[in-house]
Design a protein around this motif. Structure first.
Motif, PDB file in Angstrom:
ATOM      1  N   ASP A  47       0.936  -1.113  -0.075  1.00  0.00           N
ATOM      2  CA  ASP A  47      -0.361  -0.305  -0.183  1.00  0.00           C
ATOM      3  C   ASP A  47       0.677   1.127  -0.080  1.00  0.00           C
ATOM      4  O   ASP A  47       1.853   1.795   0.719  1.00  0.00           O
ATOM      5  N   PRO A  48       1.196   1.764  -1.551  1.00  0.00           N
ATOM      6  CA  PRO A  48       1.982   3.295  -1.209  1.00  0.00           C
ATOM      7  C   PRO A  48       1.277   4.272  -0.598  1.00  0.00           C
ATOM      8  O   PRO A  48       0.104   4.278  -0.503  1.00  0.00           O
ATOM      9  N   ASP A  49       1.954   5.300   0.180  1.00  0.00           N
ATOM     10  CA  ASP A  49       2.388   6.547   0.950  1.00  0.00           C
ATOM     11  C   ASP A  49       1.342   7.631   0.221  1.00  0.00           C
ATOM     12  O   ASP A  49       1.905   7.456  -1.267  1.00  0.00           O
ATOM     13  N   GLN A  50       0.228   8.156   0.002  1.00  0.00           N
ATOM     14  CA  GLN A  50      -0.215   9.369  -0.299  1.00  0.00           C
ATOM     15  C   GLN A  50       0.321  10.185  -0.085  1.00  0.00           C
ATOM     16  O   GLN A  50      -0.520  10.224   1.087  1.00  0.00           O
ATOM     17  N   GLU A  51       0.213  11.700  -0.502  1.00  0.00           N
ATOM     18  CA  GLU A  51       0.387  12.703  -0.174  1.00  0.00           C
ATOM     19  C   GLU A  51      -0.930  13.115   0.823  1.00  0.00           C
ATOM     20  O   GLU A  51      -2.318  12.907  -0.130  1.00  0.00           O
ATOM     21  N   GLU A  52      -1.828  13.617   1.820  1.00  0.00           N
ATOM     22  CA  GLU A  52      -2.404  13.695   2.100  1.00  0.00           C
ATOM     23  C   GLU A  52      -3.115  15.806   2.012  1.00  0.00           C
ATOM     24  O   GLU A  52      -4.437  15.603   2.284  1.00  0.00           O
ATOM     25  N   THR A  53      -1.892  16.866   1.670  1.00  0.00           N
ATOM     26  CA  THR A  53      -1.879  18.343   1.884  1.00  0.00           C
ATOM     27  C   THR A  53      -1.738  18.436   0.067  1.00  0.00           C
ATOM     28  O   THR A  53      -0.455  18.316  -0.092  1.00  0.00           O
ATOM     29  N   HIS A  54      -2.679  19.299  -0.255  1.00  0.00           N
ATOM     30  CA  HIS A  54      -1.966  20.030  -1.677  1.00  0.00           C
ATOM     31  C   HIS A  54      -2.257  21.228  -1.823  1.00  0.00           C
ATOM     32  O   HIS A  54      -4.162  22.151  -1.630  1.00  0.00           O
ATOM     33  N   LEU A  55      -1.440  21.700  -1.824  1.00  0.00           N
ATOM     34  CA  LEU A  55      -1.623  23.304  -2.006  1.00  0.00           C
ATOM     35  C   LEU A  55      -1.696  24.113  -3.523  1.00  0.00           C
ATOM     36  O   LEU A  55      -0.375  23.030  -4.576  1.00  0.00           O
ATOM     37  N   ARG A  56      -2.305  24.846  -4.164  1.00  0.00           N
ATOM     38  CA  ARG A  56      -1.900  25.879  -5.731  1.00  0.00           C
ATOM     39  C   ARG A  56      -1.902  27.333  -5.580  1.00  0.00           C
ATOM     40  O   ARG A  56      -3.333  27.491  -4.637  1.00  0.00           O
ATOM     41  N   LEU A  57      -1.223  27.825  -6.531  1.00  0.00           N
ATOM     42  CA  LEU A  57      -1.188  29.177  -5.979  1.00  0.00           C
ATOM     43  C   LEU A  57      -1.427  29.737  -7.589  1.00  0.00           C
ATOM     44  O   LEU A  57       0.168  29.373  -8.061  1.00  0.00           O
ATOM     45  N   GLY A  58      -1.863  30.638  -7.491  1.00  0.00           N
ATOM     46  CA  GLY A  58      -2.295  31.494  -9.406  1.00  0.00           C
ATOM     47  C   GLY A  58      -2.324  32.505  -9.294  1.00  0.00           C
ATOM     48  O   GLY A  58      -2.386  33.190  -8.588  1.00  0.00           O
ATOM     49  N   PHE A  59      -2.182  32.639 -10.046  1.00  0.00           N
ATOM     50  CA  PHE A  59      -2.418  33.995 -10.914  1.00  0.00           C
ATOM     51  C   PHE A  59      -2.633  34.370 -12.560  1.00  0.00           C
ATOM     52  O   PHE A  59      -2.282  33.207 -13.196  1.00  0.00           O
ATOM     53  N   GLY A  60      -3.924  35.341 -12.990  1.00  0.00           N
ATOM     54  CA  GLY A  60      -3.817  35.657 -14.330  1.00  0.00           C
ATOM     55  C   GLY A  60      -4.332  36.665 -14.753  1.00  0.00           C
ATOM     56  O   GLY A  60      -4.759  37.952 -13.417  1.00  0.00           O
ATOM     57  N   VAL A  61      -4.755  37.020 -15.737  1.00  0.00           N
ATOM     58  CA  VAL A  61      -5.677  38.372 -15.948  1.00  0.00           C
ATOM     59  C   VAL A  61      -6.539  37.953 -16.960  1.00  0.00           C
ATOM     60  O   VAL A  61      -6.526  36.598 -17.910  1.00  0.00           O
ATOM     61  N   ALA A  62      -7.586  38.849 -16.847  1.00  0.00           N
ATOM     62  CA  ALA A  62      -8.354  38.250 -17.814  1.00  0.00           C
ATOM     63  C   ALA A  62      -9.763  39.184 -18.834  1.00  0.00           C
ATOM     64  O   ALA A  62      -9.413  40.853 -17.810  1.00  0.00           O
ATOM     65  N   LEU A  63      -9.517  39.513 -19.953  1.00  0.00           N
ATOM     66  CA  LEU A  63      -9.852  40.689 -20.632  1.00  0.00           C
ATOM     67  C   LEU A  63     -11.337  40.564 -21.138  1.00  0.00           C
ATOM     68  O   LEU A  63     -12.105  39.346 -21.401  1.00  0.00           O
ATOM     69  N   SER A  64     -12.186  41.426 -20.778  1.00  0.00           N
ATOM     70  CA  SER A  64     -13.422  41.529 -21.524  1.00  0.00           C
ATOM     71  C   SER A  64     -14.240  42.214 -22.648  1.00  0.00           C
ATOM     72  O   SER A  64     -13.235  42.941 -23.084  1.00  0.00           O
ATOM     73  N   GLY A  65     -14.944  41.965 -23.272  1.00  0.00           N
ATOM     74  CA  GLY A  65     -15.569  42.674 -24.427  1.00  0.00           C
ATOM     75  C   GLY A  65     -16.683  42.771 -24.776  1.00  0.00           C
ATOM     76  O   GLY A  65     -17.819  41.815 -23.711  1.00  0.00           O
ATOM     77  N   PRO A  66     -17.258  43.149 -25.094  1.00  0.00           N
ATOM     78  CA  PRO A  66     -18.764  43.341 -25.135  1.00  0.00           C
ATOM     79  C   PRO A  66     -19.448  42.246 -25.100  1.00  0.00           C
ATOM     80  O   PRO A  66     -20.882  41.551 -24.942  1.00  0.00           O
TER      81      PRO A  66
END
Length: 355
Positions: free
Chosen positions: A306-325
């Motif tokens: 039975d392989p060990d599994q990671e219990e805690t997962h973290l994601r940090l992200g950034f980006g941009v949203a461009l809006s039009g009509p």
């Protein structure tokens, strides 16, 4: 004095003989006990928990993302269609691409999505997976909708730890609701069930077989939307439970394998902040996602490692949203971490057309 030394030496030799005899006997006893191994009957089932969690991540994320798009805003939503491609790195090595579309009406809506993910683990798994949904929603009241539809999972890859291969095919259904509790506060429930078929080989193809499985999952999330002077933040708090039961089977060229199961419960936290009016037609954003498996149990066949599994997962992200009509374009990138440190990065792009 000489006689005493001779007597002492004889006792020492006698004691050493008993000691080494006892040591050898203990070694033989331990060696005769059943040992957990990597390439034994049923060893392929040891990776189904990782596949189960990966597939559930895709399905729940896609369904909740589509439901957010279908929530009412300041106006009653008009009919429209959205399309979103993307690319993501998983655990520093895998790729995830996806597309989704939704057609919106005043009462009924339908959306479809599919995601593709490659899992590459040198020791356990090198796997390509596709999962998605075709879902019909019905608006029961302003701010409330129920949904139901079909979900699928398909994948194939290799299991290096037992010199094997693995293919999966799953079909099932999902249902649930998205309800506005108060202004800018929503609760979402996503339920799902999949019937799966696995075909595998191990020992470089010398041993083959297949088995069926059933997976169920439930995800309950509360989201709040916070408005600032030039920001808009979405905070999410959720609980998730996943359970999979694998049937027993008989290997071709191998042995009989007992039924097995896996289940886990997780806490999921998510946030996203959009910075409005900071760019000419664009809104930068930052986001963070945290998933912690606070309970988990694997009941594998006897003798299977039975392989060990990671219990805690973290994601940090950034980006941009461009809006039009009549459209919106969004691009972002994120870094992923677990207990072992950095676990890769991801990137995505999305296009949303309104008409």
């Amino acid at each position: 004095m000489g006689r005493e030394m001779q007597t002492y030496w004889q006792l020492l030799r006698s004691s050493s003989g008993w000691f080494f005899s006892a040591l050898i006997a203990a070694f033989l006893v331990v060696a005769s006990l059943p040992a957990e191994a990597r390439n034994v009957p049923g060893s392929t089932t040891s990776v189904t928990d990782e596949l189960s969690e990966a597939s559930t991540d895709i399905l729940v994320r896609d369904v909740k993302s589509a439901l957010r798009k279908l929530r009412p805003d300041d106006r009653e939503p008009a009919s429209g269609f959205s399309f979103s491609p993307g690319v993501t790195r998983n655990d520093g090595q895998g790729d995830l691409t996806g597309l989704s579309g939704s057609a919106v009406g005043p009462t009924f809506s339908v959306f479809a999505d599919a995601s593709f993910r490659a899992i590459e683990d040198t020791d356990d798994l090198d796997y390509d997976m596709a999962a998605g949904a075709l879902v019909l929603t019905y608006r029961t009241a302003p701010g409330s909708q129920i949904f139901g539809g079909l979900i699928f999972e398909d994948g194939d890859g290799t299991t290096p730890f037992n010199s094997g291969t693995l293919e999966s095919e799953g079909r099932g259904f999902t249902l649930g609701f998205d309800h506005q509790l108060a202004d800018d506060v929503y609760v979402t429930l996503v339920l799902g069930r999949l019937d799966l078929d696995y075909d595998f080989s191990r020992s470089a193809g010398a041993i083959t077989g297949s088995f069926g499985a059933e997976r169920i999952f439930a995800d309950l999330t509360v989201e709040a939307l916070l408005h600032g002077a030039s920001t808009q933040t979405t905070l999410g708090f959720g609980l998730r439970h996943v359970k999979q039961d694998n049937d027993g089977y008989l290997e071709n060229g191998g042995g009989a394998v007992a039924p097995s199961s896996f289940e886990s419960s997780s806490l999921v936290l998510a946030s996203r902040t959009d910075f409005t009016d900071t760019m000419n037609g664009g809104s930068p954003f930052i986001e963070a996602d945290l998933r912690h498996d606070f309970s988990g149990e694997s009941l594998l066949p006897p003798g299977v490692f039975d392989p060990d599994q990671e219990e805690t997962h973290l994601r940090l992200g950034f980006g941009v949203a461009l809006s039009g009509p009549s459209h919106e374009i969004e691009a972002g990138i994120g870094a992923n971490f677990n207990e072992d440190g950095r676990a890769g990065y991801d990137a995505r792009a999305q296009v949303h057309f309104r008409f």
